[in-house]
Scaffold this motif. Structure first.
Motif, mmCIF file in Angstrom:
data_model
loop_
_atom_site.group_PDB
_atom_site.id
_atom_site.type_symbol
_atom_site.label_atom_id
_atom_site.label_comp_id
_atom_site.label_asym_id
_atom_site.label_seq_id
_atom_site.Cartn_x
_atom_site.Cartn_y
_atom_site.Cartn_z
ATOM 1 N N GLN A 75 0.866 -1.176 0.000
ATOM 2 C CA GLN A 75 0.000 0.000 0.000
ATOM 3 C C GLN A 75 0.902 1.225 0.000
ATOM 4 O O GLN A 75 1.421 1.628 1.033
ATOM 5 C CB GLN A 75 -0.917 -0.018 1.229
ATOM 6 C CG GLN A 75 -1.948 1.101 1.244
ATOM 7 C CD GLN A 75 -2.782 1.115 2.529
ATOM 8 O OE1 GLN A 75 -2.356 0.584 3.555
ATOM 9 N NE2 GLN A 75 -3.940 1.748 2.469
ATOM 10 N N HIS A 83 -8.950 1.085 1.585
ATOM 11 C CA HIS A 83 -7.925 1.124 0.543
ATOM 12 C C HIS A 83 -6.924 -0.011 0.730
ATOM 13 O O HIS A 83 -6.464 -0.632 -0.246
ATOM 14 C CB HIS A 83 -7.219 2.487 0.576
ATOM 15 C CG HIS A 83 -6.136 2.631 -0.432
ATOM 16 N ND1 HIS A 83 -4.798 2.709 -0.080
ATOM 17 C CD2 HIS A 83 -6.177 2.689 -1.780
ATOM 18 C CE1 HIS A 83 -4.068 2.834 -1.174
ATOM 19 N NE2 HIS A 83 -4.882 2.827 -2.227
ATOM 20 N N ALA A 86 -8.396 -3.188 -0.548
ATOM 21 C CA ALA A 86 -8.411 -3.135 -2.016
ATOM 22 C C ALA A 86 -7.033 -3.475 -2.586
ATOM 23 O O ALA A 86 -6.930 -4.119 -3.635
ATOM 24 C CB ALA A 86 -8.870 -1.757 -2.483
ATOM 25 N N CYS A 87 -5.965 -3.066 -1.882
ATOM 26 C CA CYS A 87 -4.608 -3.366 -2.334
ATOM 27 C C CYS A 87 -4.328 -4.871 -2.296
ATOM 28 O O CYS A 87 -3.485 -5.371 -3.048
ATOM 29 C CB CYS A 87 -3.581 -2.635 -1.460
ATOM 30 S SG CYS A 87 -3.552 -0.839 -1.684
ATOM 31 N N ALA A 89 -6.635 -7.179 -2.911
ATOM 32 C CA ALA A 89 -7.599 -7.913 -3.731
ATOM 33 C C ALA A 89 -6.922 -8.673 -4.870
ATOM 34 O O ALA A 89 -7.292 -9.814 -5.180
ATOM 35 C CB ALA A 89 -8.655 -6.954 -4.283
ATOM 36 N N PHE A 184 -14.680 -7.829 -2.149
ATOM 37 C CA PHE A 184 -13.819 -7.184 -3.142
ATOM 38 C C PHE A 184 -14.615 -6.301 -4.107
ATOM 39 O O PHE A 184 -14.066 -5.351 -4.662
ATOM 40 C CB PHE A 184 -13.004 -8.234 -3.883
ATOM 41 C CG PHE A 184 -12.040 -8.949 -2.983
ATOM 42 C CD1 PHE A 184 -11.199 -8.247 -2.134
ATOM 43 C CD2 PHE A 184 -11.987 -10.336 -2.947
ATOM 44 C CE1 PHE A 184 -10.322 -8.897 -1.283
ATOM 45 C CE2 PHE A 184 -11.108 -10.998 -2.097
ATOM 46 C CZ PHE A 184 -10.274 -10.273 -1.268
ATOM 47 N N ASP A 185 -15.904 -6.600 -4.280
ATOM 48 C CA ASP A 185 -16.743 -5.690 -5.055
ATOM 49 C C ASP A 185 -17.029 -4.423 -4.253
ATOM 50 O O ASP A 185 -16.973 -3.303 -4.792
ATOM 51 C CB ASP A 185 -18.056 -6.382 -5.421
ATOM 52 C CG ASP A 185 -19.014 -5.446 -6.137
ATOM 53 O OD1 ASP A 185 -18.709 -5.058 -7.291
ATOM 54 O OD2 ASP A 185 -20.051 -5.084 -5.540
ATOM 55 N N VAL A 187 -15.266 -2.957 -1.739
ATOM 56 C CA VAL A 187 -14.159 -2.031 -1.459
ATOM 57 C C VAL A 187 -13.839 -1.157 -2.673
ATOM 58 O O VAL A 187 -13.245 -0.077 -2.521
ATOM 59 C CB VAL A 187 -12.890 -2.786 -0.999
ATOM 60 C CG1 VAL A 187 -13.112 -3.433 0.352
ATOM 61 C CG2 VAL A 187 -12.407 -3.787 -2.030
ATOM 62 N N LYS A 188 -14.257 -1.586 -3.852
ATOM 63 C CA LYS A 188 -14.053 -0.743 -5.037
ATOM 64 C C LYS A 188 -14.940 0.491 -4.997
ATOM 65 O O LYS A 188 -14.648 1.498 -5.657
ATOM 66 C CB LYS A 188 -14.387 -1.532 -6.308
ATOM 67 C CG LYS A 188 -13.469 -2.706 -6.598
ATOM 68 C CD LYS A 188 -13.972 -3.442 -7.833
ATOM 69 C CE LYS A 188 -13.174 -4.694 -8.114
ATOM 70 N NZ LYS A 188 -13.729 -5.436 -9.275
ATOM 71 N N TYR A 199 -10.547 6.111 3.139
ATOM 72 C CA TYR A 199 -11.472 5.096 2.656
ATOM 73 C C TYR A 199 -11.672 4.076 3.780
ATOM 74 O O TYR A 199 -10.837 3.214 4.007
ATOM 75 C CB TYR A 199 -10.909 4.424 1.401
ATOM 76 C CG TYR A 199 -10.738 5.400 0.242
ATOM 77 C CD1 TYR A 199 -11.768 5.599 -0.672
ATOM 78 C CD2 TYR A 199 -9.562 6.120 0.102
ATOM 79 C CE1 TYR A 199 -11.619 6.500 -1.730
ATOM 80 C CE2 TYR A 199 -9.402 7.016 -0.945
ATOM 81 C CZ TYR A 199 -10.433 7.204 -1.846
ATOM 82 O OH TYR A 199 -10.277 8.105 -2.886
#
Length: 476
Positions: A75, A83, A86-87, A89, A184-185, A187-188, A199
């Protein structure tokens, strides 16, 4: 477990530690802080683990270099927990099971708690389960907001909370179990419209509720499990709790700790039943102590293996050593990277430097120093002696004040002493020199040449008595 993965959030610097070391690499009871949640995730069944790193990423990469089940996601900017997830994912691309999310600075979470949380998550059919705790003083924690049916409808960070929300004592522990497809959907889609401009991972709870999906809470019984570490005061408090757990586990396995609160045993130490450990003892991670041993007050043991029925007396320091059965290490002894076989006795106040290999029934007495020696079974050096770069046979007696003179100013040389040799007091062996078996070296001898077997070696300046010399000196 193929259907369980874990993400460890470990990217923060930890400015309140006031340290040149990133927070999650600070040691806690013998292991870096981040190693604790990693170990618990494994024990809970996570087959794949992603550690999200940022500050001093190379330090963490080096630490986990031998862990095949761990990948590191970087990250680059620390823009919040959402965030960070998300990194990670990309490293779990294609994974469709459940994902545990743990914090690298929350090291005291128990395996049993995570397993219970995963089981509750499965039983309720939730897409997200939040671990929560009741805190008498919830300052600094996000507050859990529940609906009328008990479901979690949102988590409010303290800086964004109303006075009524801040008064609530159920808090977010920062540990989650989520379905990968939802996580994962979601966090986008997280935004950063909040007081911190970050975030927040907690925003996915609102997303789930908006879609009619279930979010549940799993309360932890002991709030200590979810204490976060932000400074060295909290680090010391966490270490106290960790060592208490370690001590209790050993005691339940048959080890006697005279005062558990004053005994410092690291994670990963193995101790046999019926061993007694007195107060002030320190045993570092990776050590093994056999059955029926006695470790007296103040002893320090690092990187060592002790056999059964060893006795380590007060204030001994043992590093990187292997000890056999029935070994006695007396008070004040220091041992480093040495091997000691069964029934040996070391000390008091002896110093075994690296490379010392002592056979069975060897005795090394007070103020004896050894370095890079091999000493055969039944040999002894009882006091005030230096033995370095030497091979000593069986049943050798080394007298008081003996020295192996192993250094000529440029190179180190070796002394070789055969079996059944008797070395008198105040002897110097000027290496390289070899002493044959069954030889007697007279007291006060300086040995500069090899001595054949079955010999007497004596090298003394002839004694001269000058009668009346002292009286004449007085009258001058």
């Amino acid at each position: 477990m193929d259907n369980l993965a874990a993400i460890i959030l470990a990217a923060g610097k930890g400015t309140r530690m006031k340290s040149g070391i990133v927070k999650v690499m600070h040691p806690l009871a013998g292991a870096p802080m981040v190693a604790w949640p990693v170990a618990v995730a494994r024990q809970a069944g996570a087959g794949r683990i992603v550690a999200v790193v940022g500050h001093q990423a190379e330090r963490l990469r080096e630490h986990f270099s031998n862990d095949a089940d761990i990948t590191l996601a970087v990250q680059e900017e620390q823009l919040g927990t959402g965030h960070a997830v998300a990194c990670a994912a990309g490293d779990l691309s294609g994974f469709s099971g459940k994902v545990l999310i743990l914090c690298g600075d929350v090291p005291l979470i128990r395996t049993e708690t995570l397993r219970a949380m995963v089981a509750a998550h499965e039983a309720t059919g939730a897409v997200l389960t939040v671990l929560t705790a009741r805190q008498e003083n919830p300052h600094g924690y996000g507050r859990i907001i529940r609906g009328f049916d008990g479901r979690v409808i949102r988590i409010v960070e303290e800086k964004d909370a109303t006075p009524d929300e801040r008064s609530r004592t159920e808090v977010n522990a920062g540990i989650y179990c989520a379905e990968a497809s939802f996580l994962f959907d979601a966090v986008k889609r997280i935004g950063n419209d909040n007081a911190q401009g970050e975030y927040y991972l907690t925003d996915i709870i609102t997303m789930a509720n908006d879609r009619g999906l279930r979010c549940t809470a799993h309360p932890v019984a002991d709030p200590v499990e979810v204490m976060g570490i932000n400074d060295r005061v909290q680090l010391a408090e966490a270490a106290r709790h960790a060592r208490r757990r370690i001590a209790e586990e050993h005691m339940l396995n048959g080890v006697t700790l005279v005062d558990p609160a004053a005994t410092y045993i690291d994670q990963g130490v193995v101790i046999g039943a019926d061993t007694t450990i007195q107060p002030g003892v320190q045993i570092a991670g990776g050590c093994r102590v056999g059955e029926g041993c006695t470790i007296e007050a103040g002893a320090i043991i690092k990187g060592s293996e002790l056999g059964d029925r060893c006795v380590v007396e007060s204030r001994a320091v043992i590093r990187g050593c292997r000890l056999g059965s029935d070994v006695v290490i007396k008070a004040g002894t220091v041992m480093e990277d040495s091997t000691v076989m069964d029934h040996a006795a070391i000390g008091p106040m002896a110093h075994l430097r690296p490379g010392s290999e002592l056979g069975a029934h060897v005795k090394i007495g007070n103020f004896v120093e050894t370095k890079k020696i091999v000493m055969g079974e039944g040999s002894k050096a009882s006091h005030l002696t230096y033995l370095g770069d030497a091979t000593i046979g069986r049943n050798v007696n080394v007298g008081c004040g003996t020295i192996t003179c192993n250094y000529d100013g440029v190179n180190k040389h070796r002394t070789v002493i055969g079996d059944d040799v008797f070395v008198g007091s105040d002897v110097q062996f000027v290496a390289p020199v070899t002493i044959g078996s069954n030889t007697l070296i007279a007291a006060g001898t300086t040995v500069t040449r090899d001595v054949p077997a079955d010999s007497l070696a004596i090298a003394r300046t002839p004694q001269i008595n000058k009668e009346g010399w002292k009286l004449r000196k007085r009258d001058q």
